[in-house]
Design a protein around this motif. Structure first.
Motif, PDB file in Angstrom:
ATOM      1  N   ASN A  11      13.467   0.842  -8.708  1.00 26.55           N
ATOM      2  CA  ASN A  11      13.943   2.095  -8.127  1.00 26.55           C
ATOM      3  C   ASN A  11      13.743   3.163  -9.194  1.00 26.55           C
ATOM      4  O   ASN A  11      14.497   3.221 -10.161  1.00 26.55           O
ATOM      5  CB  ASN A  11      15.425   1.944  -7.747  1.00 26.55           C
ATOM      6  N   LYS A  13      14.065   6.291  -9.007  1.00 31.40           N
ATOM      7  CA  LYS A  13      14.984   7.435  -8.885  1.00 31.40           C
ATOM      8  C   LYS A  13      14.204   8.755  -9.036  1.00 31.40           C
ATOM      9  O   LYS A  13      13.041   8.818  -8.665  1.00 31.40           O
ATOM     10  CB  LYS A  13      16.132   7.292  -9.888  1.00 31.40           C
ATOM     11  N   HIS A  99      22.135   3.511  -1.418  1.00 30.77           N
ATOM     12  CA  HIS A  99      22.242   3.354  -2.871  1.00 30.77           C
ATOM     13  C   HIS A  99      23.506   4.072  -3.351  1.00 30.77           C
ATOM     14  O   HIS A  99      23.888   5.108  -2.803  1.00 30.77           O
ATOM     15  CB  HIS A  99      21.005   3.937  -3.564  1.00 30.77           C
ATOM     16  N   GLU A 101      24.169   5.979  -5.708  1.00 34.18           N
ATOM     17  CA  GLU A 101      24.056   7.407  -6.059  1.00 34.18           C
ATOM     18  C   GLU A 101      24.061   8.269  -4.808  1.00 34.18           C
ATOM     19  O   GLU A 101      24.548   9.401  -4.821  1.00 34.18           O
ATOM     20  CB  GLU A 101      22.797   7.631  -6.916  1.00 34.18           C
ATOM     21  N   ALA A 175      28.012  -0.702 -13.354  1.00 34.79           N
ATOM     22  CA  ALA A 175      26.943  -1.361 -14.109  1.00 34.79           C
ATOM     23  C   ALA A 175      25.622  -0.593 -14.013  1.00 34.79           C
ATOM     24  O   ALA A 175      24.677  -0.908 -14.729  1.00 34.79           O
ATOM     25  CB  ALA A 175      26.741  -2.786 -13.593  1.00 34.79           C
ATOM     26  N   ILE A 176      25.574   0.409 -13.140  1.00 32.25           N
ATOM     27  CA  ILE A 176      24.295   1.090 -12.900  1.00 32.25           C
ATOM     28  C   ILE A 176      24.047   2.140 -13.976  1.00 32.25           C
ATOM     29  O   ILE A 176      24.823   3.078 -14.132  1.00 32.25           O
ATOM     30  CB  ILE A 176      24.278   1.742 -11.496  1.00 32.25           C
ATOM     31  N   GLY A 177      22.975   1.927 -14.716  1.00 30.43           N
ATOM     32  CA  GLY A 177      22.565   2.905 -15.719  1.00 30.43           C
ATOM     33  C   GLY A 177      23.497   2.975 -16.923  1.00 30.43           C
ATOM     34  O   GLY A 177      23.406   3.900 -17.728  1.00 30.43           O
ATOM     35  N   SER A 217      21.846  -2.479 -14.601  1.00 31.03           N
ATOM     36  CA  SER A 217      21.480  -2.800 -15.988  1.00 31.03           C
ATOM     37  C   SER A 217      20.833  -4.169 -16.127  1.00 31.03           C
ATOM     38  O   SER A 217      21.047  -4.868 -17.122  1.00 31.03           O
ATOM     39  CB  SER A 217      22.699  -2.667 -16.916  1.00 31.03           C
ATOM     40  N   MET A 218      20.034  -4.552 -15.132  1.00 27.57           N
ATOM     41  CA  MET A 218      19.247  -5.781 -15.306  1.00 27.57           C
ATOM     42  C   MET A 218      18.048  -5.434 -16.176  1.00 27.57           C
ATOM     43  O   MET A 218      17.430  -4.390 -16.006  1.00 27.57           O
ATOM     44  CB  MET A 218      18.791  -6.371 -13.973  1.00 27.57           C
ATOM     45  N   LEU A 236      17.296  -5.325  -8.147  1.00 26.74           N
ATOM     46  CA  LEU A 236      16.909  -3.939  -7.880  1.00 26.74           C
ATOM     47  C   LEU A 236      17.096  -3.222  -9.214  1.00 26.74           C
ATOM     48  O   LEU A 236      18.215  -3.153  -9.731  1.00 26.74           O
ATOM     49  CB  LEU A 236      17.777  -3.327  -6.775  1.00 26.74           C
ATOM     50  N   GLY A 239      16.567   1.625 -14.734  1.00 26.23           N
ATOM     51  CA  GLY A 239      16.015   1.978 -16.046  1.00 26.23           C
ATOM     52  C   GLY A 239      14.902   1.053 -16.528  1.00 26.23           C
ATOM     53  O   GLY A 239      13.852   1.528 -17.001  1.00 26.23           O
TER      54      GLY A 239
HETATM   55  P1  PGA Z   1      19.868   0.389 -13.514  1.00 27.40           P
HETATM   56  O1  PGA Z   1      19.857   0.945 -12.001  1.00 27.40           O
HETATM   57  O2  PGA Z   1      18.974  -0.818 -13.542  1.00 27.40           O
HETATM   58  O3  PGA Z   1      19.327   1.538 -14.347  1.00 27.40           O
HETATM   59  O4  PGA Z   1      21.272   0.062 -13.852  1.00 27.40           O
HETATM   60  C1  PGA Z   1      19.902   0.073 -10.914  1.00 27.40           C
HETATM   61  C2  PGA Z   1      19.862   0.852  -9.619  1.00 27.40           C
HETATM   62  O5  PGA Z   1      20.460   1.938  -9.558  1.00 27.40           O
HETATM   63  O6  PGA Z   1      19.242   0.418  -8.638  1.00 27.40           O
END
Ligand code: PGA
Length: 258
Positions: A11, A13, A99, A101, A175-177, A217-218, A236, A239
């Protein structure tokens, strides 16, 4: 348990310029071309879909083209929005719905996410339905309840037949970003609960076949431990999808995990 083909999507973004998006797509293709048994895709910004789609088509790529969002109506007076027909015309076959966001920054409701998911499926396309709890919800012990609410609402009206074109992405918002990923066990627990809900709604066969990605954050360093969990069927990636080698490292971690 059926063998579920792991699925790893990037993704992107709101990042890249046109040349950067094309170069990243070419890099992802090159870096993952020999990795059999994993479904791979990228979701560039709307304005780069045409160029990225053309670049992937030129090399007859295995990398699928996804959009980060779409509007529910086929055409008309919806200033700023993009229809599924417009996306299909560019070779898009996957659409992210709900998503975090879009839910938490843009303000999309469960109801709107549900309309979008249904429109995607009714258009014959594939949907990645995202769900996940905020930090406050996690700390209040509401993870499963939030996922249940979002998944139940998001699949409202979706038939069993259509479920073969649905992937769920469990993405804890905290955990996202952030660099903080869920532990493999936390991810596994959430996925088991989501799969259990799908079993209640659609029966054991649909639940067993459903692919549930983890997102948040995978990266290559933690992907193997997450994807090796029995109910984690890919990722998914935000970054770490912005560099073809790190994205390919995650795809590599998914090879053989079915
Ligand atoms: P991230 O984002 O891997 O940067 O944490 C995941 C996502 O928002 O799909």
């Amino acid at each position: 348990m059926p063998n579920r083909t792991p699925i790893v999507f990037g993704n992107w973004k709101m990042t890249q310029d046109r040349a950067g998006a094309v170069a990243l797509a070419a890099g992802v293709h090159q870096a993952t071309v020999g990795m059999a048994g994993v479904q791979v895709g990228v979701c560039p910004a709307f304005v780069h879909l045409d160029a990225v789609g053309a670049a992937l088509k030129a090399v007859d790529s295995h990398v699928a083209l996804g959009a980060q969002d779409a509007w529910t109506e086929p055409n008309g007076a919806f200033t700023g929005e993009v229809s599924l027909a417009m996306l299909k015309d560019l070779g898009v076959s996957w659409v992210l719905c709900g998503h975090s966001e879009r839910r938490h920054v843009i303000g999309e409701s469960d109801e709107l996410v549900s309309k979008k998911a249904l429109a995607v499926l009714n258009a014959g396309m594939n949907c990645i339905l995202c769900c996940g709890e905020t930090l406050a919800q996690r700390e209040a012990g509401e993870t499963d309840r939030v996922n249940e609410r979002q998944v139940r609402a998001g699949l409202n009206g979706v038939t069993s037949e259509q479920m073969s074109r649905v992937v769920i992405a469990y993405e804890p918002v905290w955990a996202i970003g952030t660099g903080k990923n869920a532990t493999p066990q936390d991810a596994q627990n959430a996925h088991v609960a989501i799969r259990g809900l799908i079993g209640q709604l659609y029966g054991a066969g649909v639940a067993a076949a459903l692919r549930i990605q983890y997102g948040g954050s995978m990266k290559p360093e933690n992907a193997r431990d997450l994807i090796n969990q029995p109910d984690v069927d890919g990722g998914l990636i935000g970054g770490a999808a912005l560099k073809s080698d790190s994205f390919a490292g995650i795809v590599r971690a998914a090879v053989g995990s079915a």
